[in-house]
Design a protein around this motif. Structure first.
Motif: not given
Length: 82
Positions: A51, A53-56, A60-62, A64-65
């Motif tokens: 996966y 996972i993009c964060v701001d 914080f994740p952008i 759904d995880l």
């Protein structure tokens, strides 16, 4: 001993005693034991191999995880995924 496939090597529920030797590096040592209750759980996960996972800016994740749901109670069990 390393198990090739732990699922096939343990019955669905069993209790094992694990022994550990703690050594000071010299001739002093202590042997301790503890009991591990092994329980095989069955659940189907529809997880991908990888996966992204993009964060701001705050970390914080952008979006759904991925969710790994064992069906076990989080009150009775604690989980650490890594």
């Amino acid at each position: 001993m390393k198990l090739k496939d732990p699922i096939d090597n343990f019955p669905s529920q069993t209790q094992e005693t694990i022994y550990a030797r703690i050594s000071s590096g010299n001739s002093c040592y202590e042997i301790a034991s503890f009991i591990v209750n092994l329980r095989q759980i069955s659940f189907e996960a529809s997880l991908e191999e990888e996966y992204m996972i993009c964060v701001d800016e705050e970390g914080f994740p952008i979006g759904d995880l991925p969710v790994l749901d064992t069906g076990l109670s989080t009150i009775d069990y604690s989980f650490t995924w890594y």
